[in-house]
Design a protein around this motif. Structure first.
Motif, PDB file in Angstrom:
ATOM      1  N   HIS A 167      17.858  19.387  -2.695  1.00  0.00           N
ATOM      2  CA  HIS A 167      16.889  19.946  -3.632  1.00  0.00           C
ATOM      3  C   HIS A 167      15.551  20.046  -2.915  1.00  0.00           C
ATOM      4  CE1 HIS A 167      14.130  20.740  -6.888  1.00  0.00           C
ATOM      5  NE2 HIS A 167      15.172  21.170  -7.554  1.00  0.00           N
TER       6      HIS A 167
ATOM      7  N   GLY B 152      18.449  24.365  -4.778  1.00  0.00           N
ATOM      8  CA  GLY B 152      19.288  23.177  -4.857  1.00  0.00           C
ATOM      9  C   GLY B 152      20.685  23.461  -5.350  1.00  0.00           C
ATOM     10  N   GLN B 153      21.309  22.437  -5.898  1.00  0.00           N
ATOM     11  CA  GLN B 153      22.711  22.479  -6.281  1.00  0.00           C
ATOM     12  C   GLN B 153      22.869  23.302  -7.562  1.00  0.00           C
ATOM     13  OE1 GLN B 153      23.149  18.167  -6.295  1.00  0.00           O
ATOM     14  NE2 GLN B 153      24.295  18.230  -4.372  1.00  0.00           N
TER      15      GLN B 153
ATOM     16  N   HIS C  44      24.484  25.814  -3.105  1.00  0.00           N
ATOM     17  CA  HIS C  44      23.030  25.713  -3.179  1.00  0.00           C
ATOM     18  C   HIS C  44      22.408  27.097  -3.207  1.00  0.00           C
ATOM     19  CE1 HIS C  44      23.928  21.891  -0.630  1.00  0.00           C
ATOM     20  NE2 HIS C  44      24.310  21.750  -1.888  1.00  0.00           N
TER      21      HIS C  44
END
Length: 793
Positions: free
Chosen positions: A728, A733-734, A283
């Motif tokens: 997120h 986020g990812q 992340h």
């Protein structure tokens, strides 16, 4: 006649202007086309030992097929430069404090902050100390980068906008990229210790212990160790935590440090067909282009060969996470304690400090910062034997030095590349011991079905501390007793190999207890709710395949919020309060849609915002205390959920922050204030997706809004949040989703936000983005080649 002649000349002038505009547009279009990467044909690259095939599939996923690893590095550098050079340039400049030379004086504050670390100087020193094999890899990569940059028919488009020319790549620039990851992943840089010192000095010991405790409610350590809850102290809350005399100007709560990542693994006993599987989603802040670049690299090695795949970091020659067919690996940030703040005992002139009972001079160096469009500026950096003097607000006679792993030789090398040829779990852990990089939780799975966890990165050996808590606050090292005595040997670093339960997980929370926990320290551990949710997801099934581990990566159930939802419904939203304030629609949404962080969930946003506002109200006096000392509430290494929830449950009048008549009044005010903020922002009770868009912007689009639609990635409301596996949170986020079983890569999953290329006209600029937005899997390995470029010596 005169009017007609005027009209004719006006028409001719307009036609001429239109022709000029079209000609300029054509020139710009041709320049942009010329700056695209070469996808097909042949190109000569100096120093290659043999031809190299560079293939791209329909999404631009690159395969490099070469005779040797150094030729792979040259080809990878060539491709990185052609697809992502501006991103690479920003990363090296950010770490070195050289952005002003590219974008002008607006970057000076950031450059000044970076120059304290003198990372370019450190990169040059680290380069000279690299072992021969690592240096050869770096030299080959650098040559490839400069060949790729030179092969472009025009400058990358960002340089046209900035009216600048890209500078060649140097070997130390790749190390600067790695230092940039230190700055991202260990960003506190001493402010956390200073904040904890302020808190420690402002409150009694029992209140300090209560506020600084880690969560007893959300625990998921790998060794099943637990920490006990520290109850609300019996005495009244100290004035520093109740006073409203000084209001905070920035009371915002940083509920999670956003240094996240998840990874988890299952051993053969729980993998489909007896296979070990590993999942990894790191992340980071999301931008366009994304952080990672997908690559498969194949080369010969004597009678055998190597075939590795995963994600690379533009600017570096290594595979960062992925699989080599025998071993798969992935990382999450440890959020442990990799820096200490040392209180300097200065003389009256402020030129010497006390160390070991004697006065020593502070070293001074002058950093010259070039500024595009302006005069260069100079900055004086002061250094002690423990590290640079922090540029922070403090009394004239007081100064602090930062002792940070990133400043030591042990903190920087390329040893991670030995993971590419590891043959087993044990071999992998052995090969990367002593890797110089920001310390990470390393998970490894191998083709025999085994799994392991350890820390990768240098761990300082701290001696002379009265207790482990001293690590969290500024320390006086002037008598020579407290210090770092080198670094732990690989045998001393904590690890878990072949766990009895056949499952491993990490998510930036506390990983171990006891003496191992004291060695690592708390650098701002995550609450633990995310780690617990992953652990429980893993224990809810007996057998997994790639799809079921990918499903855990997308789990966005709001388990942490459910106790706050019950608090709202059972105690706060009384019938009288709801009627008096017109909250019937608010209450209905809390009942209906607060179970998960879905894009369409209005109730989730309401409960989340209520929780955040309630904790913010409780901690507002503490935020004001921090600001008096030039710090922020989020600098503290505390988990707001733990003390905040305990105070609400105790509901004692003597712990109520000033300005509130009762605990119920505080909570009801939190409802009204959080609701008002949502309505002001969105015009109504909005959904979580409306408040939580993707927002992947190009670094230049804020400065050139007219081009934002061309430069930025498509945005939509996203599922997920900080305290659940699918992270997120407003643009954080990812940065990739990977699931792979070593030896069965053809079944694996690998998706990145955005796409492979950093050029907005490239067909690969957005190639993965739709799948990433939708949570859809893409193959771990590249598909059939659609383009083939042959690089020749």
């Amino acid at each position: 006649m005169a009017r007609r002649a005027t009209w004719v000349w006006l028409r001719r002038g307009l036609v001429a202007l239109l022709a000029i505009a079209l000609l300029l547009a054509l020139v710009v279009w041709l320049l942009l086309r010329a700056s695209l990467a070469q996808l097909d044909g042949e190109h000569t690259v100096p120093m290659l030992s043999a031809p190299v095939d560079v293939q791209r599939d329909e999404r631009g996923y690159v395969s490099v097929l070469a005779e040797s690893r150094t030729d792979v590095a040259r080809a990878l550098g060539f491709v990185h430069a052609q697809e992502r050079f501006f991103q690479m340039d920003l990363m090296r400049r950010n770490a070195a404090g050289e952005l002003s030379a590219l974008v002008g004086a607006m970057a000076l504050p950031l450059d000044r902050a970076r120059r304290v670390h003198r990372f370019r100087h450190r990169a040059v020193a680290a380069l000279a100390a690299l072992p021969r094999d690592e240096r050869e890899l770096l030299d080959a990569y650098t040559a490839g980068v400069n060949a790729g940059l030179a092969a472009l028919g025009a400058r990358p488009p960002e340089y046209l906008l900035l009216r600048q020319r890209p500078l060649p790549w140097a070997e130390e620039d790749s190390l600067l990229v790695a230092y940039g990851m230190y700055l991202d992943l260990q960003s506190a840089q001493g402010r956390d210790d200073l904040a904890m010192g302020v808190l420690h000095d402002a409150v009694p010991a029992d209140w300090y212990a209560f506020l600084s405790q880690h969560s007893a409610d959300w625990q998921a350590a790998l060794d099943d160790s637990r920490v006990a809850a520290v109850p609300v102290p019996a005495g009244p809350m100290p004035a520093a935590l109740r006073s409203t005399k000084t209001a905070c100007s920035d009371c915002r709560l940083q509920d999670a440090r956003d240094l996240g990542s998840n990874n988890f693994a299952v051993a053969a006993a729980h993998g489909a067909e007896g296979r070990a599987l590993l999942a990894d989603d790191m992340h980071l802040g999301l931008r366009s282009p994304g952080t990672w670049f997908k690559a498969r690299m194949v080369w010969k090695d004597g009678a055998g060969g190597h075939d590795i795949a995963g994600v690379t970091l533009p600017g570096a020659p290594l595979l960062v996470v992925g699989s080599n067919g025998r071993v798969a690996w992935g990382f999450t940030n440890t959020t442990s304690d990799w820096a200490d703040v040392v209180t300097l005992q200065l003389d009256a002139a402020g030129t010497h400090y006390r160390s070991g009972g004697v006065d020593k001079p502070l070293r001074r160096s002058v950093e010259r910062i070039e500024v595009a469009g302006g005069e260069a500026v100079e900055q004086v950096v002061r250094d002690s034997e423990w590290g640079p003097v922090l540029d922070l607000p403090s009394p004239p006679s007081q100064a602090y030095a930062l002792r940070w792993v990133a400043h030591d030789p042990e903190g920087m090398n390329l040893r991670l590349f030995h993971m590419e040829t590891a043959g087993s779990v044990d071999d992998a852990v052995q090969r990367v011991a002593g890797a110089g990089m920001p310390a990470q939780n390393l998970l490894v799975a191998d083709a025999s079905g085994r799994i392991a966890w350890t820390i990768i990165g240098a761990i300082p050996r701290r001696v002379g501390l009265a207790d482990a808590g001293d690590m969290d606050r500024p320390q006086d090292w002037s008598d020579g007793r407290p210090r770092w005595q080198g670094y732990l040997s690989p045998a001393e670093q904590p690890r878990v190999v072949d766990p009895a339960d056949g499952r491993l997980w990490t998510a930036n929370a506390r990983m171990v207890g006891g003496e191992a926990m004291k060695l690592l320290g708390n650098g701002g551990w995550d609450l633990g709710a995310r780690a617990m949710q992953i652990r429980d997801d893993l224990r809810a099934q007996q057998r997994f395949d790639e799809a079921s581990l990918h499903a855990i990566q997308l789990d966005h159930r709001a388990l942490l919020l459910q106790r706050w939802r019950r608090l709202l419904l059972d105690q706060v939203l009384t019938p009288e309060f709801v009627t008096a304030n017109g909250l019937a629609d608010y209450r209905a949404e809390v009942v209906r849609s607060a179970d998960a962080a879905r894009p369409d969930a209005v109730g989730y946003l309401l409960v989340r915002s209520f929780r955040e506002q309630a904790l913010q109200s409780i901690l507002a006096p503490l935020a004001a205390l921090m600001e008096v000392h030039g710090l922020k509430l989020h600098d503290l290494k505390i988990v707001p959920e733990t003390p905040g929830w305990a105070l609400i449950q105790a509901a004692r009048p003597d712990t109520l922050p000033g300005g509130h008549a009762s605990w119920q009044a505080l909570l009801q005010r939190a409802v009204l204030d959080s609701r008002r903020v949502i309505v002001e922002r969105h015009g109504r009770l909005a959904s979580w997706g409306q408040d939580n868009p993707t927002n992947m912007r190009h670094p230049l689009s804020p400065a050139v809004p007219v081009l934002a639609g061309w430069l930025d990635q498509a945005s939509q409301g996203m599922a997920g949040d900080s305290h659940m596996p699918r992270v997120h949170n407003h643009g954080h986020g990812q940065s990739e989703r990977m699931v792979v079983s070593p030896g069965h890569e053809e079944l694996g999953i690998l998706v990145i936000p955005g796409g492979q290329s950093g050029h907005p006209m490239s067909p690969f600029y957005r190639s993965d983005h739709a799948a990433w937005l939708a949570g859809e899997p893409l193959p771990f390995l590249p598909g059939p080649a659609q383009h083939r470029l042959v690089l020749r010596p």
